[in-house]
Design an enzyme around this catalytic site. Structure first.
Site, PDB file in Angstrom:
ATOM      1  N   GLU A  29      33.341 -10.773 -14.300  1.00 13.49           N
ATOM      2  CA  GLU A  29      31.838 -10.350 -14.424  1.00 13.49           C
ATOM      3  C   GLU A  29      30.851 -11.488 -15.021  1.00 13.49           C
ATOM      4  O   GLU A  29      31.198 -11.645 -16.413  1.00 13.49           O
ATOM      5  CB  GLU A  29      31.785  -9.216 -15.239  1.00 13.49           C
ATOM      6  CG  GLU A  29      32.355  -7.830 -14.429  1.00 13.49           C
ATOM      7  CD  GLU A  29      31.479  -7.651 -13.199  1.00 13.49           C
ATOM      8  OE1 GLU A  29      30.193  -7.915 -13.262  1.00 13.49           O
ATOM      9  OE2 GLU A  29      32.254  -7.175 -12.176  1.00 13.49           O
ATOM     10  N   GLU A  70      28.463  -2.639 -20.790  1.00 17.52           N
ATOM     11  CA  GLU A  70      28.860  -3.599 -19.852  1.00 17.52           C
ATOM     12  C   GLU A  70      30.508  -3.140 -18.974  1.00 17.52           C
ATOM     13  O   GLU A  70      30.527  -3.199 -17.900  1.00 17.52           O
ATOM     14  CB  GLU A  70      28.887  -4.937 -20.403  1.00 17.52           C
ATOM     15  CG  GLU A  70      28.854  -6.237 -19.154  1.00 17.52           C
ATOM     16  CD  GLU A  70      27.706  -6.340 -18.223  1.00 17.52           C
ATOM     17  OE1 GLU A  70      27.936  -5.808 -17.099  1.00 17.52           O
ATOM     18  OE2 GLU A  70      26.500  -6.464 -18.756  1.00 17.52           O
ATOM     19  N   GLU A  77      31.189   0.771 -11.360  1.00 12.34           N
ATOM     20  CA  GLU A  77      31.059  -0.403  -9.971  1.00 12.34           C
ATOM     21  C   GLU A  77      32.582  -0.097  -9.324  1.00 12.34           C
ATOM     22  O   GLU A  77      32.577   0.039  -8.144  1.00 12.34           O
ATOM     23  CB  GLU A  77      30.729  -1.586 -10.455  1.00 12.34           C
ATOM     24  CG  GLU A  77      29.360  -2.068 -10.549  1.00 12.34           C
ATOM     25  CD  GLU A  77      28.976  -3.491 -10.979  1.00 12.34           C
ATOM     26  OE1 GLU A  77      27.718  -3.572 -11.497  1.00 12.34           O
ATOM     27  OE2 GLU A  77      29.745  -4.182 -10.933  1.00 12.34           O
ATOM     28  N   LYS A  95      25.405   3.408  -9.349  1.00 14.06           N
ATOM     29  CA  LYS A  95      25.577   2.186  -9.727  1.00 14.06           C
ATOM     30  C   LYS A  95      24.267   1.727 -10.618  1.00 14.06           C
ATOM     31  O   LYS A  95      24.304   1.190 -11.531  1.00 14.06           O
ATOM     32  CB  LYS A  95      25.664   1.178  -8.482  1.00 14.06           C
ATOM     33  CG  LYS A  95      27.125   1.065  -8.250  1.00 14.06           C
ATOM     34  CD  LYS A  95      27.457  -0.037  -7.189  1.00 14.06           C
ATOM     35  CE  LYS A  95      29.008  -0.265  -6.939  1.00 14.06           C
ATOM     36  NZ  LYS A  95      28.896  -1.328  -6.045  1.00 14.06           N
ATOM     37  N   ASP A  96      23.144   2.323 -10.101  1.00 15.12           N
ATOM     38  CA  ASP A  96      21.761   2.095 -10.591  1.00 15.12           C
ATOM     39  C   ASP A  96      21.656   2.463 -12.144  1.00 15.12           C
ATOM     40  O   ASP A  96      21.120   2.041 -13.067  1.00 15.12           O
ATOM     41  CB  ASP A  96      20.559   2.455 -10.029  1.00 15.12           C
ATOM     42  CG  ASP A  96      20.531   1.726  -8.555  1.00 15.12           C
ATOM     43  OD1 ASP A  96      21.261   0.601  -8.362  1.00 15.12           O
ATOM     44  OD2 ASP A  96      19.717   2.090  -7.514  1.00 15.12           O
TER      45      ASP A  96
HETATM   46  N1  ATP Z   1      28.089   1.832  -1.836  1.00 23.27           N
HETATM   47  C1  ATP Z   1      26.850   1.592  -2.094  1.00 23.27           C
HETATM   48  N2  ATP Z   1      25.887   2.602  -1.570  1.00 23.27           N
HETATM   49  C2  ATP Z   1      24.523   2.151  -1.876  1.00 23.27           C
HETATM   50  N3  ATP Z   1      24.156   1.177  -2.716  1.00 23.27           N
HETATM   51  C3  ATP Z   1      24.929   0.356  -3.339  1.00 23.27           C
HETATM   52  C4  ATP Z   1      26.307   0.428  -3.073  1.00 23.27           C
HETATM   53  N4  ATP Z   1      26.731  -0.611  -3.565  1.00 23.27           N
HETATM   54  C5  ATP Z   1      25.904  -1.192  -4.434  1.00 23.27           C
HETATM   55  N5  ATP Z   1      24.699  -0.646  -4.105  1.00 23.27           N
HETATM   56  C6  ATP Z   1      23.330  -1.147  -4.523  1.00 23.27           C
HETATM   57  O1  ATP Z   1      23.354  -2.379  -4.731  1.00 23.27           O
HETATM   58  C7  ATP Z   1      23.142  -2.685  -6.325  1.00 23.27           C
HETATM   59  C8  ATP Z   1      24.127  -3.811  -6.656  1.00 23.27           C
HETATM   60  O2  ATP Z   1      25.542  -3.460  -6.534  1.00 23.27           O
HETATM   61  P1  ATP Z   1      26.708  -4.247  -6.823  1.00 23.27           P
HETATM   62  O3  ATP Z   1      28.095  -3.441  -6.736  1.00 23.27           O
HETATM   63  O4  ATP Z   1      26.492  -5.343  -6.317  1.00 23.27           O
HETATM   64  O5  ATP Z   1      26.645  -4.428  -8.317  1.00 23.27           O
HETATM   65  P2  ATP Z   1      26.032  -5.490  -9.161  1.00 23.27           P
HETATM   66  O6  ATP Z   1      24.984  -4.759 -10.022  1.00 23.27           O
HETATM   67  O7  ATP Z   1      25.378  -6.610  -8.286  1.00 23.27           O
HETATM   68  O8  ATP Z   1      27.023  -5.899 -10.310  1.00 23.27           O
HETATM   69  P3  ATP Z   1      27.917  -7.235 -10.057  1.00 23.27           P
HETATM   70  O9  ATP Z   1      27.151  -8.477  -9.739  1.00 23.27           O
HETATM   71  O10 ATP Z   1      28.288  -7.211 -11.586  1.00 23.27           O
HETATM   72  O11 ATP Z   1      28.970  -6.751  -9.088  1.00 23.27           O
HETATM   73  C9  ATP Z   1      23.590  -1.420  -7.051  1.00 23.27           C
HETATM   74  O12 ATP Z   1      22.956  -1.077  -8.279  1.00 23.27           O
HETATM   75  C10 ATP Z   1      23.089  -0.386  -5.998  1.00 23.27           C
HETATM   76  O13 ATP Z   1      21.609  -0.139  -6.139  1.00 23.27           O
END
Ligand code: ATP
Length: 130
Positions: A29, A70, A77, A95-96
């Site tokens: 991360e 974190e 995630e 996730k949000d």
């Molecule tokens: N399976 C899913 N279904 C719906 N929305 C998703 C899904 N996976 C991710 N998202 C959306 O995309 C955003 C980013 O997700 P992601 O898994 O890439 O995490 P991140 O916040 O980019 O963290 P990291 O970069 O540490 O992986 C989430 O906050 C959510 O809004």
């Protein structure tokens, strides 16, 4: 099957999986590495300005609060991605919300950082300017 599954490693101490969780999060991360760097800078500044006990408590609470959020965000995630990674509105909400928890802790840390360090930095620069 729970945690008694055959392929799940048995740890001799409860700290081992926790430390592995920290190490894996540092490796994977980028945000966590950024927070680690920011914490390192805050601790250096803390020694430089010889913070009081109360100030150290506030700074350390901020640092470990952000680290904890974190790590929990990473856990959410990974757990959501386990489900197959397909788009789902509930996955998005989970996730949000986890990302928002990190943001709250980071904003609090930034506010505490300003309260503790800003007057000291201003005083230092004022002294250097005159
Ligand atoms: N399976 C899913 N279904 C719906 N929305 C998703 C899904 N996976 C991710 N998202 C959306 O995309 C955003 C980013 O997700 P992601 O898994 O890439 O995490 P991140 O916040 O980019 O963290 P990291 O970069 O540490 O992986 C989430 O906050 C959510 O809004």
């Amino acid at each position: 099957m729970g945690s008694k599954g055959k392929n799940i490693p048995k740890y001799r101490t409860p700290f081992r999986p926790a430390l592995e969780g920290v190490w894996q999060t540092i490796r994977r991360e980028r945000n966590f590495r950024f927070h680690l760097f920011a914490a390192f800078c805050a601790v250096l500044l803390g020694f430089f300005f010889s913070l009081s006990k109360a100030e150290w408590i506030a700074v350390l609470f901020s640092i470990f609060g952000v680290f904890s959020m974190e790590l929990m965000n990473t856990a959410v995630e990974r757990t959501v991605d386990l489900a197959d990674g397909r788009y789902h509105p509930l996955a998005k909400q989970a996730k949000d919300a986890a990302a928002a928890a990190v943001l709250m802790a980071a904003v609090l840390a930034a506010i505490i950082g300003c309260i503790v360090f800003l007057p000291k930095l201003l005083h230092l620069f004022e002294g250097a300017a005159f």
